[in-house]
Design an enzyme around this catalytic site. Structure first.
Site, PDB file in Angstrom:
ATOM      1  N   GLU A   1       7.363  -1.968   1.883  1.00 15.26           N
ATOM      2  CA  GLU A   1       6.510  -1.036   2.850  1.00 15.26           C
ATOM      3  C   GLU A   1       5.277  -1.404   2.958  1.00 15.26           C
ATOM      4  OE1 GLU A   1       8.603   0.257   0.824  1.00 15.26           O
ATOM      5  OE2 GLU A   1       9.890   1.762   2.017  1.00 15.26           O
TER       6      GLU A   1
ATOM      7  N   PHE B   1      13.776  15.759  -4.257  1.00 17.85           N
ATOM      8  CA  PHE B   1      14.002  14.455  -4.445  1.00 17.85           C
ATOM      9  C   PHE B   1      13.031  13.841  -3.455  1.00 17.85           C
ATOM     10  CE2 PHE B   1      16.661  10.848  -3.015  1.00 17.85           C
ATOM     11  CZ  PHE B   1      16.609  10.091  -4.247  1.00 17.85           C
ATOM     12  N   GLN B   2      12.578  12.571  -3.972  1.00 23.51           N
ATOM     13  CA  GLN B   2      11.663  11.839  -3.202  1.00 23.51           C
ATOM     14  C   GLN B   2      10.627  12.544  -2.330  1.00 23.51           C
ATOM     15  OE1 GLN B   2      14.092   9.136  -0.720  1.00 23.51           O
ATOM     16  NE2 GLN B   2      13.874   7.694  -2.608  1.00 23.51           N
TER      17      GLN B   2
ATOM     18  N   LYS C   1      11.407  16.317   7.417  1.00 21.47           N
ATOM     19  CA  LYS C   1      12.917  15.880   8.258  1.00 21.47           C
ATOM     20  C   LYS C   1      13.487  17.015   8.987  1.00 21.47           C
ATOM     21  CE  LYS C   1      17.410  14.147   6.542  1.00 21.47           C
ATOM     22  NZ  LYS C   1      18.132  13.706   5.673  1.00 21.47           N
TER      23      LYS C   1
ATOM     24  N   MET D   1      -9.605 -18.077  -8.493  1.00 26.95           N
ATOM     25  CA  MET D   1     -10.850 -17.359  -8.599  1.00 26.95           C
ATOM     26  C   MET D   1     -11.048 -16.840  -9.913  1.00 26.95           C
ATOM     27  SD  MET D   1     -13.442 -17.249  -6.772  1.00 26.95           S
ATOM     28  CE  MET D   1     -13.457 -17.025  -5.005  1.00 26.95           C
TER      29      MET D   1
HETATM   30  C1  LIG Z   1      -3.866  -7.225  -5.515  1.00 27.05           C
HETATM   31  C2  LIG Z   1      -4.594  -7.939  -6.248  1.00 27.05           C
HETATM   32  N1  LIG Z   1      -4.901  -8.234  -7.774  1.00 27.05           N
HETATM   33  C3  LIG Z   1      -5.861  -8.640  -8.451  1.00 27.05           C
HETATM   34  C4  LIG Z   1      -6.752  -9.144  -7.910  1.00 27.05           C
HETATM   35  C5  LIG Z   1      -7.848 -10.071  -8.467  1.00 27.05           C
HETATM   36  N2  LIG Z   1      -7.931 -11.538  -7.958  1.00 27.05           N
HETATM   37  C6  LIG Z   1      -8.975 -11.773  -6.960  1.00 27.05           C
HETATM   38  S1  LIG Z   1      -8.666 -13.557  -6.680  1.00 27.05           S
HETATM   39  C7  LIG Z   1      -7.328 -13.676  -7.925  1.00 27.05           C
HETATM   40  C8  LIG Z   1      -6.716 -15.039  -8.097  1.00 27.05           C
HETATM   41  C9  LIG Z   1      -5.978 -15.466  -6.908  1.00 27.05           C
HETATM   42  O1  LIG Z   1      -5.039 -16.603  -7.258  1.00 27.05           O
HETATM   43  P1  LIG Z   1      -4.429 -17.282  -5.996  1.00 27.05           P
HETATM   44  O2  LIG Z   1      -3.581 -16.265  -5.076  1.00 27.05           O
HETATM   45  O3  LIG Z   1      -3.525 -18.244  -6.663  1.00 27.05           O
HETATM   46  O4  LIG Z   1      -5.503 -18.043  -5.382  1.00 27.05           O
HETATM   47  P2  LIG Z   1      -6.512 -18.797  -5.692  1.00 27.05           P
HETATM   48  O5  LIG Z   1      -7.837 -18.278  -6.074  1.00 27.05           O
HETATM   49  O6  LIG Z   1      -5.957 -19.807  -6.787  1.00 27.05           O
HETATM   50  O7  LIG Z   1      -6.829 -19.748  -4.460  1.00 27.05           O
HETATM   51  C10 LIG Z   1      -7.239 -12.556  -8.442  1.00 27.05           C
HETATM   52  C11 LIG Z   1      -6.202 -12.370  -9.514  1.00 27.05           C
HETATM   53  C12 LIG Z   1      -6.942  -9.206  -6.359  1.00 27.05           C
HETATM   54  N3  LIG Z   1      -7.884  -9.509  -5.306  1.00 27.05           N
HETATM   55  N4  LIG Z   1      -5.821  -8.601  -5.566  1.00 27.05           N
END
Ligand SMILES: Cc1ncc(C[n+]2csc(CCOP(=O)(O)OP(=O)(O)O)c2C)c(N)n1
Ligand SMILES: [Mg+2]
Lengths: 160, 571
Positions: free
Chosen positions: B58, B120-121, B170, B481
């Site tokens: 979802e 439930f749910q 429902k 990042m």
């Molecule tokens: C759902 C979620 N969890 C954690 C983060 C923290 N976060 C921001 S950028 C990043 C790294 C992303 O890695 P990747 O998808 O390989 O992209 P890259 O930066 O390597 O291009 C993370 C873990 C986030 N933005 N969203």
């Protein structure tokens, strides 16, 4: 103490969950609520809610806009206390052990223009109305007696 | 308007759901069935006009609906069942809420008699989604379905757009009621101010006409107000440099001489230096987000700020404007235009040439001319191959910044991303939604090796729908990042950022999606050509440098005067 309270008067639809949405928003925006009074207004199906907060500044100003974004909120006013006439009400239940106590309490009540609204041999229920400072002062004067219960409302406020 | 029912016809609530959607011109629904919305799915059977896409999670439905909304400006629509179906939507709702994306989500709920019994749910969907929606409804009677859905569509797009949830029990879906088109109640038409007053326009014009170093910062509000032309005309009439926030990218063509890049944490040198020198800032449909301003006390010290936004609560929230006007950006700019003196501003524009040159020399050229394959070079190639006319749906992380900075957007409203919430995994389903909404777009999903694994299962949906989508996977084998932050600010302690990834080729083939791998500029260019020549979904895994860093950057909490342009700048 209660000097810089900011007042929000909110007119909202009388529907389930509306008060929750409003109170939630205060929490979301990190404003601590000092008091809330809610009840029917003169307009059918519209609830009037008075909320006081002690914060000041930008957050409080912004709150009016935030509240206005709630779908169920019809109108919001943010008002300085000086623009309002308002009252709080307190109810105090005191347990009495000696005759003397009773007359002492009655004298205090008279001074603060309170009323005795229920009395048995051993227990007295008192009503007091006024602004927060008056209620505070009343409480100060009476707190050395045996207070069983104390409850106070928030502001019921009207524009001057 | 398409319709099937006649006014007064008595039908089940579930059919009223479908009829209400049909009458709102909904063409695609993203959803997932379950016990508490099965009556709606039964009614859907009778409504072949309503195309339903069976997502695999979802959250995917929510992001796909966002992609649909980005591409069309109309609310994206989701169906989910109660409990886990509805709670899986939450990330997408929060994303849409922060990025002002219109959405209408219809969630099934347990029968009204069982509400509050921990059935439930059963999940308290109203409570759970309240903080992440513009508004939400609990509907317990068949007769209340149409009014709620009509209000939901109205609210999703009124003023500042956002998501609305309608939670339908429902029994309300199963019971019968007469269908009638409801009128939107007057309280929902709460006055939204869309235009400036004559006085406001005059003071606005006065300030701009006398500005020596004016600067425009335009955000998502420009795209939401429906065109970038008025913005361009205002800018051109006085040679005002234009910067676009991340969510405002593609509002004007990026090859326009007045375009000065994206401001903020990884913004362009020019876009971050300009607010320090500007004397007037015209801020349009943006919200002075902390990622844009950096430390507010160091932001735009000399500038008088004119802030225009449709949402009054944004004005004065983060910075104090000289002039604040509630209204629709396009409407106001069109009325402002005749009041502006036409003039050139070569001295001020020369400053930008200098800043652009600095960034080119210190950052851009080294990125594009490196020996190993770099993300910037991949995006640059993609930009050239598609002539800047593709729609880029960017995920989150370094890949997102490269997509923002190195693609030269020349098509209006062609950059979609998760800005406010920064939701990894957004791009795959959002790209899918954008393509379904507007099949004529050339859609490229730009995503990292981390992000693609967050909503990977939607590859199955893309394959099932045979969507002609291209996926540019920038694989650095890192949560890049975060790794960058650890390198620069946490002494190089790489804590939990290394990914041992699956074989993306095999994975992709497993889903029935064609793929190839590229690890140098030549093969990257060829792969992009191959992908574009192929009709159908195509994934390219670009193996990019593991240790790349996105520059310039502002460290957390720093002001824009403390921008670091390259690693050599760091002490
Ligand atoms: C759902 C979620 N969890 C954690 C983060 C923290 N976060 C921001 S950028 C990043 C790294 C992303 O890695 P990747 O998808 O390989 O992209 P890259 O930066 O390597 O291009 C993370 C873990 C986030 N933005 N969203
Ligand atoms: Mg990565």
């Amino acid at each position: 103490m209660h000097k810089n309270l900011q007042n929000f008067i909110i007119w909202a639809q009388n529907k389930p969950g509306v008060l929750f949405r409003i109170l939630w928003l205060f929490r979301r925006k990190q404003l601590n609520i000092e008091s809330v009074t809610a009840g029917h207004s003169e307009i059918p199906d519209i609830t009037r809610i008075t909320i006081t907060v002690s914060n000041n500044g930008n957050k409080v100003k912004n709150m009016v806009h935030q509240l206005n974004k709630l779908v169920n909120v019809v109108k919001v006013e943010h008002l300085d206390t000086a623009m309002l006439v308002y009252r709080e009400m307190a109810l105090i239940k005191i347990a009495l052990s000696e005759k003397e106590e009773k007359s002492q309490v009655l004298r205090i009540i008279e001074h603060f223009r309170g009323r005795v609204i229920n009395m048995t041999n051993s227990v007295m229920v008192i009503e007091a109305t006024g602004d927060e400072n008056k209620i505070d002062a009343f409480y100060e004067n009476i707190k050395n007696f045996n207070i069983v219960e104390f409850v106070r409302t928030g502001r019921a406020a009207l524009l001057k | 308007m398409k319709s099937r029912l006649k006014t007064g016809q008595k039908v089940q609530g579930a059919e009223i759901v479908c009829e209400s959607l049909l009458r709102h011109g909904v063409s695609v629904i993203f959803g997932y069935p379950g016990g508490a919305n099965i009556p709606i799915y039964d009614a859907l059977y009778k409504y072949p006009e309503l195309k339903h896409v069976l997502v695999r999670h979802e959250q995917g439905a929510a992001h796909a609906a966002e992609g649909y909304a980005w591409a069309t400006g109309r609310p994206g629509v989701c169906f989910t069942t109660s409990g886990p179906g509805a709670t899986n939507l939450v990330t997408g709702l929060a994303d849409a809420m922060l990025d002002s994306i219109p959405m209408v989500c219809l969630t099934g709920q347990v029968p009204s008699k069982m509400l509050g019994t921990d059935a439930f749910q059963e999940a308290d969907v109203l409570g759970v989604t309240l903080p992440v929606t513009k508004h939400n409804y609990l509907v317990t009677g068949a007769g209340d379905i149409a009014p709620s859905i009509y209000e939901a569509f109205h609210l999703a797009t009124a003023g500042r757009p956002g998501p609305v949830v309608v939670d339908i029990t429902k029994d309300a879906q199963a019971n019968y009621a007469e269908f009638a088109e409801p009128e939107i109640m007057p309280e929902f038409n709460k006055k939204i101010k869309t235009d400036a007053t004559a006085d406001e326009l005059d003071s606005l014009a006065l300030l701009l006409n006398n500005a020596e170093k004016p600067l425009i910062i335009a955000g998502h509000g420009v795209l939401l107000s429906g065109d970038g032309k008025s913005l361009l005309k205002v800018a051109e009439s006085q040679d005002i440099p234009v910067t676009l926030t991340q969510l405002g990218l593609s509002a004007i063509p990026h090859d326009h001489p007045l375009f000065m890049g994206m401001p903020g944490m990884h913004g362009a040198v020019s876009a971050n230096r300009a607010p320090l020198e500007a004397d007037v800032i015209l801020a349009l449909g943006m919200r002075f987000h902390d990622r844009v301003t950096g430390k507010v006390s160091a932001y735009a010290p000399q500038a008088k700020i004119i802030h225009i936004d449709i949402d009054p609560s944004e004005l004065g929230k983060n910075v104090v404007p000289e002039i604040a006007i509630v209204g629709d950006v396009k409407t106001i700019l069109n009325r402002l235009l005749p009041k502006l003196k036409k003039r050139k501003n070569p001295l001020w524009l020369d400053r930008f040439k200098l800043w652009k040159k600095e960034e080119e020399e210190k950052v851009i050229n080294p990125e594009l001319n490196a020996d190993i394959l770099k993300s910037a070079a991949v995006i640059n190639l993609l930009s050239k191959e598609t002539r800047g006319l593709a729609t880029i749906v960017a995920d989150v992380g370094q890949n997102q910044m490269y997509a923002a900075k190195y693609y030269c957007y020349r098509k209006y409203n062609s950059h979609f991303t998760s800005g406010g919430l920064g939701t990894m995994g957004f791009a795959l389903p959002a790209g899918m939604g954008a393509k379904m909404a507007d099949p004529d777009r050339e859609v490229w999903i730009v995503i990292g090796d981390g992000g693609i694994q967050m909503t990977l299962s939607e590859l199955a949906t893309i394959a099932q729908e045979k969507l002609d989508i291209k996926i540019a996977l920038l694989n650095n084998n890192y949560l890049g990042m975060v790794r960058q932050w650890q390198e620069l600010f946490y002494k190089g302690n790489y804590s939990q950022v290394r990914l041992k990834n699956p074989d993306f080729q095999k994975l992709s083939e497993g889903f029935g999606i064609k793929s190839e791998k590229a690890d140098n500029l030549n093969s990257a260019g060829q792969a992009i050509k191959n992908a574009r020549d192929f009709k159908g979904p195509y994934l390219i895994e670009f193996v990019v440098a593991a240790d790349e860093n996105v520059f310039p950057m502002l460290p957390a909490g720093a002001g824009i005067d403390e921008m670091i342009i390259s690693k050599a700048d760091m002490k």
